[in-house]
Scaffold this motif. Sequence first.
Motif, PDB file in Angstrom:
ATOM      1  N   LEU A  81       0.827  -1.208   0.000  1.00 28.27           N
ATOM      2  CA  LEU A  81       0.000   0.000   0.000  1.00 28.27           C
ATOM      3  C   LEU A  81       0.863   1.260   0.000  1.00 28.27           C
ATOM      4  N   LEU A  82       1.942   1.232   0.785  1.00 28.26           N
ATOM      5  CA  LEU A  82       2.816   2.406   0.867  1.00 28.26           C
ATOM      6  C   LEU A  82       3.539   2.672  -0.442  1.00 28.26           C
ATOM      7  N   SER A  83       3.934   1.612  -1.135  1.00 26.25           N
ATOM      8  CA  SER A  83       4.744   1.795  -2.342  1.00 26.25           C
ATOM      9  C   SER A  83       3.912   1.982  -3.615  1.00 26.25           C
ATOM     10  N   ARG A  84       2.645   1.507  -3.590  1.00 27.74           N
ATOM     11  CA  ARG A  84       1.845   1.560  -4.818  1.00 27.74           C
ATOM     12  C   ARG A  84       0.450   2.132  -4.587  1.00 27.74           C
ATOM     13  N   TRP A  85       0.304   3.000  -3.629  1.00 29.11           N
ATOM     14  CA  TRP A  85      -1.012   3.516  -3.253  1.00 29.11           C
ATOM     15  C   TRP A  85      -1.793   4.059  -4.455  1.00 29.11           C
ATOM     16  N   ASP A  86      -1.129   4.865  -5.293  1.00 31.12           N
ATOM     17  CA  ASP A  86      -1.825   5.509  -6.412  1.00 31.12           C
ATOM     18  C   ASP A  86      -2.206   4.532  -7.515  1.00 31.12           C
ATOM     19  N   ARG A  87      -1.588   3.360  -7.526  1.00 37.33           N
ATOM     20  CA  ARG A  87      -1.856   2.401  -8.602  1.00 37.33           C
ATOM     21  C   ARG A  87      -2.793   1.273  -8.172  1.00 37.33           C
ATOM     22  N   ILE A  88      -3.258   1.312  -6.934  1.00 35.71           N
ATOM     23  CA  ILE A  88      -4.138   0.252  -6.423  1.00 35.71           C
ATOM     24  C   ILE A  88      -5.568   0.767  -6.397  1.00 35.71           C
ATOM     25  N   GLY A  89      -6.494  -0.025  -6.920  1.00 36.64           N
ATOM     26  CA  GLY A  89      -7.899   0.368  -6.948  1.00 36.64           C
ATOM     27  C   GLY A  89      -8.508   0.401  -5.560  1.00 36.64           C
ATOM     28  N   ASP A  90      -9.603   1.149  -5.423  1.00 36.96           N
ATOM     29  CA  ASP A  90     -10.240   1.302  -4.120  1.00 36.96           C
ATOM     30  C   ASP A  90     -10.715  -0.028  -3.548  1.00 36.96           C
ATOM     31  N   ALA A  91     -11.249  -0.885  -4.398  1.00 32.81           N
ATOM     32  CA  ALA A  91     -11.733  -2.181  -3.915  1.00 32.81           C
ATOM     33  C   ALA A  91     -10.590  -3.016  -3.350  1.00 32.81           C
ATOM     34  N   ASP A  92      -9.436  -3.012  -4.034  1.00 31.39           N
ATOM     35  CA  ASP A  92      -8.277  -3.753  -3.541  1.00 31.39           C
ATOM     36  C   ASP A  92      -7.729  -3.140  -2.256  1.00 31.39           C
ATOM     37  N   LYS A  93      -7.753  -1.807  -2.184  1.00 27.14           N
ATOM     38  CA  LYS A  93      -7.312  -1.150  -0.943  1.00 27.14           C
ATOM     39  C   LYS A  93      -8.183  -1.583   0.231  1.00 27.14           C
ATOM     40  N   GLN A  94      -9.477  -1.589  -0.003  1.00 28.58           N
ATOM     41  CA  GLN A  94     -10.399  -1.973   1.064  1.00 28.58           C
ATOM     42  C   GLN A  94     -10.159  -3.414   1.488  1.00 28.58           C
ATOM     43  N   MET A  95      -9.917  -4.307   0.530  1.00 27.16           N
ATOM     44  CA  MET A  95      -9.647  -5.703   0.853  1.00 27.16           C
ATOM     45  C   MET A  95      -8.374  -5.829   1.680  1.00 27.16           C
ATOM     46  N   MET A  96      -7.317  -5.129   1.261  1.00 30.91           N
ATOM     47  CA  MET A  96      -6.043  -5.206   1.977  1.00 30.91           C
ATOM     48  C   MET A  96      -6.151  -4.639   3.390  1.00 30.91           C
ATOM     49  N   LEU A  97      -6.817  -3.495   3.512  1.00 25.84           N
ATOM     50  CA  LEU A  97      -6.976  -2.891   4.840  1.00 25.84           C
ATOM     51  C   LEU A  97      -7.829  -3.777   5.742  1.00 25.84           C
ATOM     52  N   GLY A  98      -8.831  -4.425   5.158  1.00 30.59           N
ATOM     53  CA  GLY A  98      -9.640  -5.345   5.947  1.00 30.59           C
ATOM     54  C   GLY A  98      -8.821  -6.521   6.444  1.00 30.59           C
ATOM     55  N   GLN A  99      -7.931  -7.043   5.591  1.00 29.86           N
ATOM     56  CA  GLN A  99      -7.078  -8.159   5.995  1.00 29.86           C
ATOM     57  C   GLN A  99      -6.077  -7.714   7.056  1.00 29.86           C
ATOM     58  N   ILE A 100      -5.528  -6.511   6.909  1.00 26.23           N
ATOM     59  CA  ILE A 100      -4.602  -5.983   7.924  1.00 26.23           C
ATOM     60  C   ILE A 100      -5.305  -5.880   9.265  1.00 26.23           C
ATOM     61  N   ASN A 101      -6.545  -5.369   9.244  1.00 27.11           N
ATOM     62  CA  ASN A 101      -7.301  -5.228  10.489  1.00 27.11           C
ATOM     63  C   ASN A 101      -7.562  -6.599  11.125  1.00 27.11           C
ATOM     64  N   HIS A 102      -7.942  -7.578  10.288  1.00 31.54           N
ATOM     65  CA  HIS A 102      -8.189  -8.927  10.801  1.00 31.54           C
ATOM     66  C   HIS A 102      -6.921  -9.531  11.393  1.00 31.54           C
ATOM     67  N   ASP A 103      -5.797  -9.391  10.685  1.00 34.54           N
ATOM     68  CA  ASP A 103      -4.542  -9.960  11.173  1.00 34.54           C
ATOM     69  C   ASP A 103      -4.075  -9.261  12.451  1.00 34.54           C
ATOM     70  N   ALA A 104      -4.319  -7.957  12.553  1.00 34.00           N
ATOM     71  CA  ALA A 104      -3.960  -7.240  13.774  1.00 34.00           C
ATOM     72  C   ALA A 104      -4.776  -7.752  14.961  1.00 34.00           C
ATOM     73  N   GLU A 105      -6.061  -8.036  14.721  1.00 36.59           N
ATOM     74  CA  GLU A 105      -6.904  -8.602  15.781  1.00 36.59           C
ATOM     75  C   GLU A 105      -6.395  -9.976  16.188  1.00 36.59           C
ATOM     76  N   ARG A 106      -5.940 -10.748  15.208  1.00 42.50           N
ATOM     77  CA  ARG A 106      -5.412 -12.081  15.508  1.00 42.50           C
ATOM     78  C   ARG A 106      -4.142 -11.986  16.346  1.00 42.50           C
ATOM     79  N   VAL A 107      -3.274 -11.042  16.018  1.00 47.56           N
ATOM     80  CA  VAL A 107      -2.055 -10.847  16.802  1.00 47.56           C
ATOM     81  C   VAL A 107      -2.406 -10.468  18.238  1.00 47.56           C
TER      82      VAL A 107
END
Length: 294
Positions: A81-107
């Motif tokens: 996300l940090l390196s390719r923010w402008d080239r990633i679609g909104d739907a993919d951003k939302q998916m990635m952020l959702g996975q980050i949030n889930h993994d953070a909860e798991r940690v």
Amino acid sequence: MDETGGPTGTEKGRIVVDADGTVVEVDAAAAALLGHPGGLLVGRSIADVLGSGTDGIAVVTAVGHELRSPLTSIRGYTSLLLSRWDRIGDADKQMMLGQINHDAERVTRLINELLDISRLETNRLTLTPRMVHLAELAVSVVSSIRATVPELTAEVDFPDDFPVVAADADKIEQVLTNLVENAVKYGSPLGLRIEGTVGASLDETDGSVAPDQADGMTRHVSVTVRDTGSGIEPEDLPRVFNRWFQRKQGRPSGSGLGLWISRGLVEAHGGRLTVESPDGEGAAFTFTLPLPGP
């Protein structure tokens, strides 16, 4: 090694595991530290192998192994996300952020489990009770798990007049999460049922009768997580709450500590966690929580 061939306490061993957590290589130093020939350890789960050595080291290492996967995911997605923010679609951003949030909860949950192990063993577990709606908590747990197991279907069945209970909501959520994930892992994600009932039982602690319970009965709520899998083998039933135990059927993974911790958390509330598995009818894990007297 010391002069007798045993570990000195300063050596470091090396254990190699595959993606499923199965040991594929154990060097001589690790075998000596664990007290077993390396050949006997290969092919077993890492949690099982570490459980054969020092408990404190085993707990930390097993939980550390479980932390690696979500932390790797978080690092990978944040870097992308940090390196390719402008080239990633909104739907993919939302998916990635959702996975980050889930993994953070798991940690967070894994770290809490690590802390709970120490507190349970030293009788220093602190509960923060408040009034909890167990039906709402069950629905929330199912929704959270469905985010990573989309095929999960579960019916939550509680009576309309089901009472609220005084409990530590975070700890009971942890118990419910462990039980539902366990059902998905070893049973099936389809057709789960979470049932709530109200009952009474004889006081099994010392046979005494509380002043406000002249009939000798204590009131409690019960919550059952029932799956539609093949059930638990009869020889495994007495061991499912043992530390490090993992059943062979299903998709075994994790540290083998979840049910052991869950039982400790329920018992800290004054309740019980039990399991039943009629032949060919899946498994049903039930925990109880006490209700105040009338």
